[in-house]
Design an enzyme around this catalytic site. Sequence first.
Site, PDB file in Angstrom:
ATOM      1  N   CYS A  22     -66.756  45.264 -16.571  1.00 11.11           N
ATOM      2  CA  CYS A  22     -66.302  44.369 -17.789  1.00 11.11           C
ATOM      3  C   CYS A  22     -66.674  42.896 -17.419  1.00 11.11           C
ATOM      4  O   CYS A  22     -66.854  42.403 -16.562  1.00 11.11           O
ATOM      5  CB  CYS A  22     -64.817  44.585 -17.943  1.00 11.11           C
ATOM      6  N   HIS A  51     -60.469  45.604  -8.009  1.00 11.87           N
ATOM      7  CA  HIS A  51     -60.268  46.785  -7.331  1.00 11.87           C
ATOM      8  C   HIS A  51     -61.598  47.969  -6.990  1.00 11.87           C
ATOM      9  O   HIS A  51     -61.567  48.840  -7.515  1.00 11.87           O
ATOM     10  CB  HIS A  51     -59.294  47.683  -7.911  1.00 11.87           C
ATOM     11  N   HIS A  84     -57.063  39.860 -11.554  1.00  5.20           N
ATOM     12  CA  HIS A  84     -55.598  40.428 -11.939  1.00  5.20           C
ATOM     13  C   HIS A  84     -54.603  39.129 -12.294  1.00  5.20           C
ATOM     14  O   HIS A  84     -53.694  39.496 -12.896  1.00  5.20           O
ATOM     15  CB  HIS A  84     -55.165  41.272 -10.890  1.00  5.20           C
ATOM     16  N   HIS A 134     -48.211  46.946  -9.449  1.00  6.13           N
ATOM     17  CA  HIS A 134     -49.698  46.646  -9.670  1.00  6.13           C
ATOM     18  C   HIS A 134     -49.852  45.061  -9.663  1.00  6.13           C
ATOM     19  O   HIS A 134     -48.805  44.279 -10.106  1.00  6.13           O
ATOM     20  CB  HIS A 134     -50.231  47.114 -10.921  1.00  6.13           C
ATOM     21  N   GLU A 136     -51.345  42.894 -11.187  1.00  8.99           N
ATOM     22  CA  GLU A 136     -51.304  42.235 -12.558  1.00  8.99           C
ATOM     23  C   GLU A 136     -49.861  42.173 -12.894  1.00  8.99           C
ATOM     24  O   GLU A 136     -49.775  41.072 -13.728  1.00  8.99           O
ATOM     25  CB  GLU A 136     -52.437  42.956 -13.760  1.00  8.99           C
ATOM     26  N   SER A 232     -57.657  51.423  -8.752  1.00  9.02           N
ATOM     27  CA  SER A 232     -58.277  50.768  -9.964  1.00  9.02           C
ATOM     28  C   SER A 232     -57.368  51.234 -10.870  1.00  9.02           C
ATOM     29  O   SER A 232     -57.457  52.729 -11.196  1.00  9.02           O
ATOM     30  CB  SER A 232     -59.612  51.010 -10.128  1.00  9.02           C
ATOM     31  N   SER A 233     -56.451  50.554 -11.843  1.00 10.45           N
ATOM     32  CA  SER A 233     -55.586  51.289 -12.647  1.00 10.45           C
ATOM     33  C   SER A 233     -56.587  51.811 -13.777  1.00 10.45           C
ATOM     34  O   SER A 233     -56.132  53.057 -14.285  1.00 10.45           O
ATOM     35  CB  SER A 233     -54.835  50.096 -13.143  1.00 10.45           C
ATOM     36  N   SER A 277     -64.462  47.935 -12.777  1.00  8.71           N
ATOM     37  CA  SER A 277     -64.737  47.105 -11.561  1.00  8.71           C
ATOM     38  C   SER A 277     -66.041  47.899 -10.719  1.00  8.71           C
ATOM     39  O   SER A 277     -66.013  47.469  -9.521  1.00  8.71           O
ATOM     40  CB  SER A 277     -63.597  46.993 -10.778  1.00  8.71           C
TER      41      SER A 277
HETATM   42  S1  SF4 Z   1     -60.335  45.184 -17.257  1.00  8.92           S
HETATM   43 FE1  SF4 Z   1     -59.174  43.387 -16.782  1.00  8.92          FE
HETATM   44  S2  SF4 Z   1     -60.845  41.909 -15.824  1.00  8.92           S
HETATM   45 FE2  SF4 Z   1     -61.765  43.414 -17.174  1.00  8.92          FE
HETATM   46  S3  SF4 Z   1     -62.022  42.545 -19.255  1.00  8.92           S
HETATM   47 FE3  SF4 Z   1     -59.984  43.848 -19.170  1.00  8.92          FE
HETATM   48  S4  SF4 Z   1     -58.265  42.435 -18.459  1.00  8.92           S
HETATM   49 FE4  SF4 Z   1     -60.366  41.415 -18.125  1.00  8.92          FE
END
Ligand code: SF4
Length: 333
Positions: A22, A51, A84, A134, A136, A232-233, A277
């Site tokens: 992302c 992650h 995070h 977590h 975040e 990774s959530s 990620s």
């Molecule tokens: S998954 Fe996390 S790092 Fe990726 S855009 Fe969404 S909030 Fe941002």
Amino acid sequence: MTASSTPQPARRVLLAAPRGYCAGVDRAVIAVEQALEQYGAPVYVRHEIVHNKYVVKMLERKGAVFVEETAEVPPGNIVVFSAHGVAPVVHEEAKQGRLAAVDATCPLVTKVHKEAVRFAKDDFDILLIGHEGHEEVVGTSGQAPEHVQLVDGPEGAEQVEVRDPEKVVWLSQTTLSVDETMETVDRLKSRFPNLLDPPSDDICYATQNRQVAVKQVGAESDLVLVVGSQNSSNSQRLVEVALDAGAAASYLVDGAEEIDETWLDGVATVGVTSGASVPEVLVDGVLEWLAERGYADVDLVQPVDERVTFSLPKELRRDLRAEAAALGAGGAG
Ligand code: SF4
């Protein structure tokens, strides 16, 4: 009839899109790479920048040093905070430790931080829907520790107590399951009918888009492979969404080497996606592995188009090595 004359269902792969990196992850990884390029190794990184084991190892090879706590970084160095996000106390620790900090917190996490600060200022009780422990959630709670309570899933909604049911708002971690979060919100609203919604969606566009795509893929697949790390959530949520959508089985794998051949028994359609990620090279490895086993036909399933980018952390425009050296010499201790 002999086994060889039994017609075999056509084998195929449904590849979800959007998948993988992302904009927030992309920005965080580039921030570390750029810091290494501009300032040279070592560059310290607090917690896994994102992650994903592969990404962490790749950055370590380039000279990044990952630490659990800011206190582990020797004075006079550069430290990068992960995508995070961190609590204000961590910025303070960096200052006290005479470190020059680069904040790679995703702007969409920062947006939730600002919401928490604003509602705390207005003396609201903030119900933060998220997973205990977590990173975040720790960072967001730390914005207003006196006002934030964690609600971990629909069951957590039954236990939470507030000071004034007329002054309560819910916020959430950015990487949750959209459906499960709404279930939690419904339960909270049955207890606190005047519960305020966040000003805009906290679950980010990338999490939502990857769930929309895997939902479609899961509905047509016997097996869904989600490429991503166990911690990774958003990747974990993709497995759950695929199963809820109708996939008979779904597994989270770091790469092709973790796939068990027996998972393919009787499987005609394999869905493939990856967490926010995960670099595409790992998905390529999974597709190659499947092609070698007869799943060479790949159809793209792309219900949503995605074009989001974020600019790099502004600290990278400064001479951080000089700042760090001055700090390390006691300049701003
Ligand atoms: S998954 Fe996390 S790092 Fe990726 S855009 Fe969404 S909030 Fe941002």
